[in-house]
Design an enzyme around this catalytic site. Structure first.
Site, PDB file in Angstrom:
ATOM      1  N   GLY A 132       0.806  -1.213   0.000  1.00  0.00           N
ATOM      2  CA  GLY A 132       0.000   0.000   0.000  1.00  0.00           C
ATOM      3  C   GLY A 132       0.843   1.268   0.000  1.00  0.00           C
ATOM      4  CD  GLU A 150      -1.437  -1.248  -3.739  1.00  0.00           C
ATOM      5  OE1 GLU A 150      -1.428  -1.353  -2.492  1.00  0.00           O
ATOM      6  OE2 GLU A 150      -2.112  -1.989  -4.468  1.00  0.00           O
TER       7      GLU A 150
HETATM    8  N1  CAA Z   1       1.817  -3.608   8.703  1.00  0.00           N
HETATM    9  C1  CAA Z   1       1.919  -3.649  10.038  1.00  0.00           C
HETATM   10  N2  CAA Z   1       3.101  -3.562  10.693  1.00  0.00           N
HETATM   11  C2  CAA Z   1       4.211  -3.443   9.949  1.00  0.00           C
HETATM   12  C3  CAA Z   1       4.174  -3.409   8.554  1.00  0.00           C
HETATM   13  C4  CAA Z   1       2.907  -3.491   7.916  1.00  0.00           C
HETATM   14  N3  CAA Z   1       2.752  -3.419   6.589  1.00  0.00           N
HETATM   15  N4  CAA Z   1       5.440  -3.308   8.090  1.00  0.00           N
HETATM   16  C5  CAA Z   1       6.239  -3.263   9.174  1.00  0.00           C
HETATM   17  N5  CAA Z   1       5.494  -3.347  10.302  1.00  0.00           N
HETATM   18  C6  CAA Z   1       5.967  -3.353  11.682  1.00  0.00           C
HETATM   19  C7  CAA Z   1       6.605  -4.671  12.040  1.00  0.00           C
HETATM   20  O1  CAA Z   1       5.620  -5.629  12.395  1.00  0.00           O
HETATM   21  C8  CAA Z   1       7.481  -4.259  13.200  1.00  0.00           C
HETATM   22  O2  CAA Z   1       6.656  -4.142  14.336  1.00  0.00           O
HETATM   23  P1  CAA Z   1       7.142  -4.761  15.767  1.00  0.00           P
HETATM   24  O3  CAA Z   1       8.368  -3.953  16.114  1.00  0.00           O
HETATM   25  O4  CAA Z   1       5.985  -4.530  16.651  1.00  0.00           O
HETATM   26  O5  CAA Z   1       7.480  -6.184  15.501  1.00  0.00           O
HETATM   27  C9  CAA Z   1       7.934  -2.849  12.817  1.00  0.00           C
HETATM   28  O6  CAA Z   1       7.004  -2.396  11.836  1.00  0.00           O
HETATM   29  C10 CAA Z   1       9.324  -2.823  12.174  1.00  0.00           C
HETATM   30  O7  CAA Z   1       9.354  -3.771  11.118  1.00  0.00           O
HETATM   31  P2  CAA Z   1      10.439  -4.931  10.987  1.00  0.00           P
HETATM   32  O8  CAA Z   1      10.929  -5.344  12.338  1.00  0.00           O
HETATM   33  O9  CAA Z   1       9.858  -5.994  10.124  1.00  0.00           O
HETATM   34  O10 CAA Z   1      11.587  -4.125  10.233  1.00  0.00           O
HETATM   35  P3  CAA Z   1      12.701  -4.730   9.238  1.00  0.00           P
HETATM   36  O11 CAA Z   1      13.647  -3.610   8.998  1.00  0.00           O
HETATM   37  O12 CAA Z   1      13.220  -6.008   9.745  1.00  0.00           O
HETATM   38  O13 CAA Z   1      11.904  -5.056   7.884  1.00  0.00           O
HETATM   39  C11 CAA Z   1      10.359  -4.605   6.095  1.00  0.00           C
HETATM   40  C12 CAA Z   1      11.347  -4.008   7.136  1.00  0.00           C
HETATM   41  C13 CAA Z   1      11.112  -5.408   5.055  1.00  0.00           C
HETATM   42  C14 CAA Z   1       9.673  -3.416   5.438  1.00  0.00           C
HETATM   43  C15 CAA Z   1       9.327  -5.502   6.822  1.00  0.00           C
HETATM   44  O14 CAA Z   1       8.783  -4.787   7.927  1.00  0.00           O
HETATM   45  C16 CAA Z   1       8.207  -5.943   5.955  1.00  0.00           C
HETATM   46  O15 CAA Z   1       8.338  -6.829   5.141  1.00  0.00           O
HETATM   47  N6  CAA Z   1       6.984  -5.321   6.129  1.00  0.00           N
HETATM   48  C17 CAA Z   1       5.796  -5.729   5.431  1.00  0.00           C
HETATM   49  C18 CAA Z   1       5.814  -5.266   3.986  1.00  0.00           C
HETATM   50  C19 CAA Z   1       4.556  -5.750   3.283  1.00  0.00           C
HETATM   51  O16 CAA Z   1       4.317  -6.931   3.139  1.00  0.00           O
HETATM   52  N7  CAA Z   1       3.696  -4.812   2.825  1.00  0.00           N
HETATM   53  C20 CAA Z   1       2.454  -5.125   2.177  1.00  0.00           C
HETATM   54  C21 CAA Z   1       1.302  -5.102   3.176  1.00  0.00           C
HETATM   55  S1  CAA Z   1      -0.253  -5.651   2.516  1.00  0.00           S
HETATM   56  C22 CAA Z   1      -0.791  -4.368   1.539  1.00  0.00           C
HETATM   57  O17 CAA Z   1      -0.183  -3.325   1.506  1.00  0.00           O
HETATM   58  C23 CAA Z   1      -2.045  -4.609   0.750  1.00  0.00           C
HETATM   59  C24 CAA Z   1      -2.380  -3.552  -0.250  1.00  0.00           C
HETATM   60  O18 CAA Z   1      -2.305  -3.746  -1.440  1.00  0.00           O
HETATM   61  C25 CAA Z   1      -2.858  -2.235   0.189  1.00  0.00           C
END
Ligand code: CAA
Length: 259
Positions: A110, A113
């Site tokens: 998102g 997006e």
């Molecule tokens: N939603 C909720 N929480 C999120 C998040 C998300 N999209 N992305 C990161 N966070 C949170 C993590 O859960 C973490 O929280 P805690 O400290 O409570 O555990 C905090 O942010 C820091 O994240 P990381 O510890 O994971 O940080 P990192 O540096 O190790 O990794 C990252 C960074 C690669 C961006 C990883 O956080 C990640 O993969 N995030 C998810 C990315 C993702 O899949 N996005 C798509 C979401 S679905 C969507 O967007 C649908 C749509 O089309 C609209």
């Protein structure tokens, strides 16, 4: 107006509004309240004639790491359908003034997006763009399959969406997703400069130019050409058109009135 998840500023001397997404611990994950607050801020800037363009940004580590996974994880298909949260993003799309994304760090799911909903994207050299939803067992739901494909072409969009890999700012720039890459310490300044350049242009023409370009992006050619032509003719009803053309002929700077 006080917000929980965003910070806003009016940079009146530049005619620019600034919105910063401010959920740093969650990497600016976009829960529904963040989107509602962005909408409220945009509506304020839209109504303010002193603002000609808006910059939307996050922080250095993340523009936004996606929709809030924790908010969605337990939802059923019926919940998601009833919530229909992404229909609210259409309100952002309908914002009439130019909206510039200033992206540093993660612009994922998102977040990517949301950046693509903006009219221009200025990125830091640390920016990473991607649609990693496939790794969560879903697909992009806020326009990614459509807008990314139109921006970078089928081959790269298919690869990014099917593998979930992130692309660097350089790759995004090479494929036309973003306007420019600047060193991290400059990305926000650069976006603000671009916004203030646009905000100094005649406002009605800017609005109709934006609407017309979006037609090229979001409709078929013939329909887009008709909107463009209509908007071109319509601008001859504005004082700014008379002023702009007179100023050119008289070799002086135009004074825009926004009407
Ligand atoms: N939603 C909720 N929480 C999120 C998040 C998300 N999209 N992305 C990161 N966070 C949170 C993590 O859960 C973490 O929280 P805690 O400290 O409570 O555990 C905090 O942010 C820091 O994240 P990381 O510890 O994971 O940080 P990192 O540096 O190790 O990794 C990252 C960074 C690669 C961006 C990883 O956080 C990640 O993969 N995030 C998810 C990315 C993702 O899949 N996005 C798509 C979401 S679905 C969507 O967007 C649908 C749509 O089309 C609209």
């Amino acid at each position: 107006m006080s917000y929980q998840y965003i910070l806003t500023e009016s940079l009146s001397d530049r005619r620019v509004g600034l919105i910063r997404i401010n959920r740093p611990k969650e990497l600016n994950a976009l829960n529904r309240s963040v989107i509602e607050e962005i909408i409220t801020a945009l509506q304020g800037f839209e109504a303010d004639a002193a603002i000609g363009a808006v910059v939307l940004t996050g922080n250095e580590r993340a523009f936004a790491a996606g929709a809030d996974i924790k908010e969605m994880a337990e939802a059923t298909a019926v919940d998601m359908n009833n919530r229909d949260q992404f229909s609210r993003w259409d309100v952002i799309k309908r914002f009439k003034k130019p909206l510039i994304a200033a992206v540093s760090g993660f612009a994922l799911g998102g977040g990517c997006e949301l950046a693509m909903l903006c009219d221009l994207i200025v990125a830091s050299d640390t920016a990473q763009f991607g649609q990693p939803e496939i790794k969560l067992g879903v697909i992009p739901g806020a326009g990614g399959t459509q807008r990314l494909t139109r921006a970078v072409g089928k081959a790269l969009a298919m690869e990014l969406i099917l593998t979930g890999r992130f692309m660097t700012a350089e790759e995004a720039h090479a494929h036309g997703l973003i306007n420019r890459i600047v060193p991290q310490e400059l990305y926000l300044d650069e976006a603000l400069k671009l916004a203030s350049t646009i905000a100094a242009m005649p406002p009605v023409a800017v609005q109709l130019a934006k609407e017309s370009v979006l037609q090229a992006h979001e409709t078929h050619l013939q329909q887009g050409l008709l909107v463009e032509r209509k908007n071109f003719y319509l601008l001859f009803a504005t004082e700014d058109q008379k002023e702009g053309m007179s100023a050119f002929i008289e070799k002086r700077n135009p004074q825009w009135k926004g009407r």
